[in-house]
Enzyme design. Structure first.
Site, short mmCIF file in Angstrom:
data_model
loop_
_atom_site.label_atom_id
_atom_site.label_comp_id
_atom_site.label_asym_id
_atom_site.label_seq_id
_atom_site.Cartn_x
_atom_site.Cartn_y
_atom_site.Cartn_z
N ASP A 94 0.84 -1.20 0.00
CA ASP A 94 0.00 0.00 0.00
C ASP A 94 0.88 1.25 0.00
OD1 ASP A 94 -1.78 2.15 0.88
OD2 ASP A 94 -3.20 0.55 1.35
N LYS A 147 1.08 14.75 -14.84
CA LYS A 147 0.10 15.82 -14.76
C LYS A 147 -1.21 15.24 -14.21
CE LYS A 147 -2.21 15.68 -19.27
NZ LYS A 147 -3.58 15.63 -18.80
N HIS A 177 3.23 15.36 -21.35
CA HIS A 177 3.72 14.48 -22.42
C HIS A 177 3.70 15.15 -23.78
CE1 HIS A 177 -0.66 13.44 -22.70
NE2 HIS A 177 -0.39 13.43 -23.99
N GLU A 215 -10.60 15.63 -31.01
CA GLU A 215 -10.65 14.17 -30.90
C GLU A 215 -12.04 13.71 -31.34
OE1 GLU A 215 -7.57 13.52 -27.16
OE2 GLU A 215 -9.68 13.96 -26.74
N ASP A 234 -7.68 19.23 -18.46
CA ASP A 234 -7.06 18.03 -19.02
C ASP A 234 -6.05 18.37 -20.11
OD1 ASP A 234 -6.66 15.25 -19.31
OD2 ASP A 234 -8.09 15.16 -20.96
N HIS A 239 -1.33 21.31 -22.27
CA HIS A 239 -0.85 21.04 -23.63
C HIS A 239 -0.95 22.26 -24.54
CE1 HIS A 239 -0.71 17.09 -22.16
NE2 HIS A 239 -1.82 16.60 -22.66
N LYS A 325 -13.90 16.61 -27.20
CA LYS A 325 -14.16 15.20 -27.46
C LYS A 325 -15.36 15.08 -28.42
CE LYS A 325 -11.40 13.30 -24.21
NZ LYS A 325 -10.33 12.33 -24.52
#
Length: 472
Positions: A94, A147, A177, A215, A234, A239, A325
């Protein structure tokens, strides 16, 4: 901002990589395949110790790693995989129990310098950092955190302060990334290595800039995670603003991470905070039916805004950002629209010549394209727009994927693909005014380009069309 506060250009190479959360989704989808590719390239020469809850042993981890690599469609080289698997081992327990880190301490004994990579929920970052310190594992080590780095300005500062108790800033790396994406890195190379582009990269020649991360898929099985984060936190706060910084920054004084970070901070510091009046939030129809999403959720799955950079280079040039999205196509692209000539001698069929565009595809079929005007052979003097450019894969073959760059930097000690903390704070400052909107998001149909009010955010002409590929 002083040079004394900047991180060094090169850090210690790691003798061992410790991957906390090695059995999780991020490790399965991204990190383990990336580590295999680094092994293929001969860039992973140190062992990898995983830390996770459960009753896994080394053999189960190695089978899991093979499945993860094969799931990407990669043809496994048996010799490479055997070498990679031989360096894989796991410590279970844990993350909230000191006994776990005592076992990790035993596994690390005599291993040398360690890079601790936290592929775990952000709520555990400080818990694990503190536990590493109590076990003495913050010495001869650095910490790499995924992140998001906080959820607003205040929490980002608090997280930095907490982690800074156990790891100084020279031994703390923050993952974004997108910064590991070869095509994103190429933005800076294209700007500063080509005298064809450098002289026109300012307000005298650039009319506007459009940055899109679209996306065509929905949130799938990530409802619980996404509903707590949303599109703005997000991808936009990190980004897209990092891409804006690379597009708008002045040339650094040297080819190193510290100089680049300083220029990113400078340009982001000049960006006005987001204005709710020029911001559109949307939520695709059907989002509320996704498992894990609250029935009355007001989380946005689409976000668009216009930003302004108040400095001599960019004053008066709008930067339009959008992401979402369930849109019409998947495309991550920058479109730089150049100003029209002062006197238009050659007009199109609609009475106006189309503008010159410079396009950067920064994900998927990455490349660079310029849309120029030429005269059609039998069509008189009316100009037509012709694309000229290159897809990177046709020149370079397979490009290194973002997490290969990130993990390679974590092991080798290259800080360049990681976020610069003062720039992170500026990104939060920019988005803070729209983090808690008063109005619910607008509904939009899956497969569309988002809410109708966003269509003309850049002006009457709208957004430049994006195709499924750079030259489509």
């Amino acid at each position: 901002m002083t040079t004394a506060s900047l991180p060094p250009s090169a850090l210690e190479p790691a003798d061992v990589l410790v991957l906390h959360g090695i059995t999780g989704d991020l490790a399965r989808k991204m990190l383990l395949p990336a580590l295999y590719q680094l092994s293929t390239a001969g860039r992973l020469t140190c062992p990898v110790i995983g830390v996770a809850a459960g009753d896994w042993d080394d053999e189960r981890l190695r089978r899991h790693a093979r499945t993860a690599v094969e799931a990407t469609g990669t043809t496994v080289d048996e010799q490479v995989f055997d070498r990679f698997a031989a360096g894989l081992s796991i410590v279970t327990g844990d993350f909230t129990e000191d006994a776990t880190f005592e076992r990790l301490k035993g596994a690390l004994a005599g291993r040398g310098f360690a890079a601790h990579y936290l592929a775990i929920p952000p709520g555990l970052f400080t818990t694990v950092a503190a536990a590493l310190a109590r076990a003495g594992l913050n010495r001869d080590a650095r910490l790499v955190v995924e992140k998001p780095f906080g959820h607003d300005s205040a929490s980002a500062r608090e997280l930095q302060q907490e982690l800074g108790r156990y790891f100084d800033d020279d031994h703390l790396l923050r993952v974004d990334h997108f910064l590991g994406n070869a095509a994103v890195e190429s933005l800076m190379v294209a700007r500063f290595a080509n005298t064809l582009l450098a002289p026109i990269w300012h307000r005298s020649y650039v009319d506007n800039v459009q940055i899109s991360l679209a996306e065509d898929f929905d949130v799938a099985d990530r409802g619980s995670f996404y509903d707590a984060v949303g599109c703005l936190r997000d991808v936009v706060q990190n980004h897209l603003l990092q891409v804006l910084a690379l597009l708008a920054m002045d040339p650094p004084s040297a080819d190193n991470h510290a100089a680049q970070g300083l220029e990113k901070w400078r340009v982001l510091h000049a960006v006005r905070p987001m204005d709710p009046a020029t911001t559109v939030r949307g939520q695709y129809e059907g989002y509320l039916d996704v498992p894990g999403v609250k029935p009355d959720s007001t989380t946005e799955t689409y976000f668009a805004t216009t930003l302004h950079v108040d400095n001599w280079r960019w004053a008066g040039v709008p930067f339009h950002l959008r992401s979402g999205k369930s849109l019409a196509v998947s495309a991550a692209e920058v479109v730089v629209e150049l100003r029209r000539p002062p006197l238009e001698l050659f007009r199109g069929a609609d009475g106006q010549a189309p503008p010159n565009l410079v396009r950067f595809r920064i994900d998927g079929d990455t490349g660079i394209r310029a849309d120029l005007l030429v005269a059609k052979g039998s069509g008189g003097h009316r100009p037509v727009q012709v694309p000229i450019g290159v897809e990177y894969a046709s020149v370079f073959g397979r490009l290194e994927q973002p997490y290969e760059t990130i993990l390679g930097g974590a092991v080798s000690g290259d800080p360049e693909p990681f976020a610069f903390y003062p720039a992170v704070l500026e990104c939060w400052r920019i988005v803070d005014p729209v983090l808690e909107p008063a109005d619910p998001p607008l509904r939009y149909r899956p497969g569309s380009w988002g809410p109708e009010p966003a269509a003309h955010l850049p002006g009457p002409a709208g957004w430049h069309p994006l195709g499924p590929t750079l030259f489509d």
